[in-house]
Write a protein that holds these residues in place. Sequence first.
Motif, PDB file in Angstrom:
ATOM      1  N   SER A   1       6.743   8.426 -11.129  1.00 22.65           N
ATOM      2  CA  SER A   1       7.965   9.643 -10.220  1.00 22.65           C
ATOM      3  C   SER A   1       8.178  10.758  -9.279  1.00 22.65           C
ATOM      4  N   ALA A   2       6.856  11.831 -10.150  1.00 23.95           N
ATOM      5  CA  ALA A   2       7.261  12.946  -8.950  1.00 23.95           C
ATOM      6  C   ALA A   2       5.815  12.978  -8.516  1.00 23.95           C
ATOM      7  N   GLN A   3       4.863  11.946  -7.943  1.00 26.20           N
ATOM      8  CA  GLN A   3       4.272  12.039  -7.363  1.00 26.20           C
ATOM      9  C   GLN A   3       4.731  12.698  -6.004  1.00 26.20           C
ATOM     10  N   THR A   4       4.332  12.989  -4.607  1.00 31.89           N
ATOM     11  CA  THR A   4       4.721  13.895  -3.699  1.00 31.89           C
ATOM     12  C   THR A   4       4.043  12.495  -2.157  1.00 31.89           C
ATOM     13  N   ASN A   5       2.402  12.847  -3.069  1.00 38.60           N
ATOM     14  CA  ASN A   5       1.671  11.762  -1.649  1.00 38.60           C
ATOM     15  C   ASN A   5       2.568  10.235  -1.625  1.00 38.60           C
ATOM     16  N   GLY A   6       2.045   9.926   0.037  1.00 36.62           N
ATOM     17  CA  GLY A   6       2.888   8.626   0.044  1.00 36.62           C
ATOM     18  C   GLY A   6       2.008   7.579  -0.072  1.00 36.62           C
ATOM     19  N   LEU A   7       2.933   6.522  -0.869  1.00 38.88           N
ATOM     20  CA  LEU A   7       1.935   5.309  -1.057  1.00 38.88           C
ATOM     21  C   LEU A   7       2.673   4.634  -1.651  1.00 38.88           C
ATOM     22  N   LEU A   8       1.987   3.058  -0.628  1.00 43.90           N
ATOM     23  CA  LEU A   8       3.283   1.456  -0.664  1.00 43.90           C
ATOM     24  C   LEU A   8       2.453   0.636  -1.812  1.00 43.90           C
ATOM     25  N   GLY A   9       2.859   0.120  -2.422  1.00 43.04           N
ATOM     26  CA  GLY A   9       2.761  -1.069  -3.334  1.00 43.04           C
ATOM     27  C   GLY A   9       3.346  -1.957  -3.320  1.00 43.04           C
TER      28      GLY A   9
END
Length: 252
Positions: free
Chosen positions: A181-189
């Motif tokens: 949840s702390a990830q700032t890089n964009g990722l679409l799953g």
Amino acid sequence: MVPRSIRILDVRIDDVDIDEACVRAAALIDAGGIHQFATVNPEFVTTAQRDAHFLNVLEQCALALADGVGITLAARLRGAPLRGRVTGVDLTQRLCTLAAQRGWGVFLLGAAPGVAEKAAAVLCLHNPGLRIAGCHAGSPRPEHIAEIDARIAAAQPQILFVAYGAPAQDFWLHEFAQRHSAQTNGLLGMGVGGTFDYLAGVRRYAPRWMRHIGLEWLHRLLSQPSRWRRQISLLHFAACAIAEAVKILAHK
Ligand code: UDP
């Protein structure tokens, strides 16, 4: 912009076409953080009727798309037609086209060993310049989480397709997003069901005429008779969706 949505047996379905889904995907990836799409078919809905956690996971998805002709029929029946279907296979291909244009990395997780690699090769053939960040069969079992997370962290993809079948793939992505949840890089799953199998040629598409008149379920039943139990859920879906539509129309 928040898309128009309808509810079929409590499951939210967003009324977006494939172009809008791609625009939304790009906006979410650019905004950063982890986001999830689901391609909802009647089996998703009947599972969500029994499983409140699955219903909640679908509710939290950035987009819940209408896969499956049963969903578009149910919408039409209640006088709230959707603009069309967005299937997992079609959206996977379109997102890969976008990924090739934008230089995004794509990770293919799931299916039987070797299938994701074959699917990736087909996607690269259709989308020159597509960067495959990784392919891994793995499994949705908890003992494989750490290894898969490490592979994804090393690959840094912007798109993560997960082929573990529903609801396992959608739970997996939901939990992945919670762990990071702390990830700032964009990722679409996105959970993609049997998409890798189709792309790799392990499973055959229904003939065009069958797809055209919404008979994919029949093709699946004939080519994978062991799925008959799962197909029964279609009858359950049809009965519940008709009953709901009658109730809605009676109150109009
Ligand atoms: N799968 C997997 N691991 C599992 C369960 C399923 O890799 O533990 C894969 C399976 O090989 C197939 C995909 O998940 O490639 C799901 O296929 P299914 O036909 O169930 O999905 P559908 O298209 O019906 O949503």
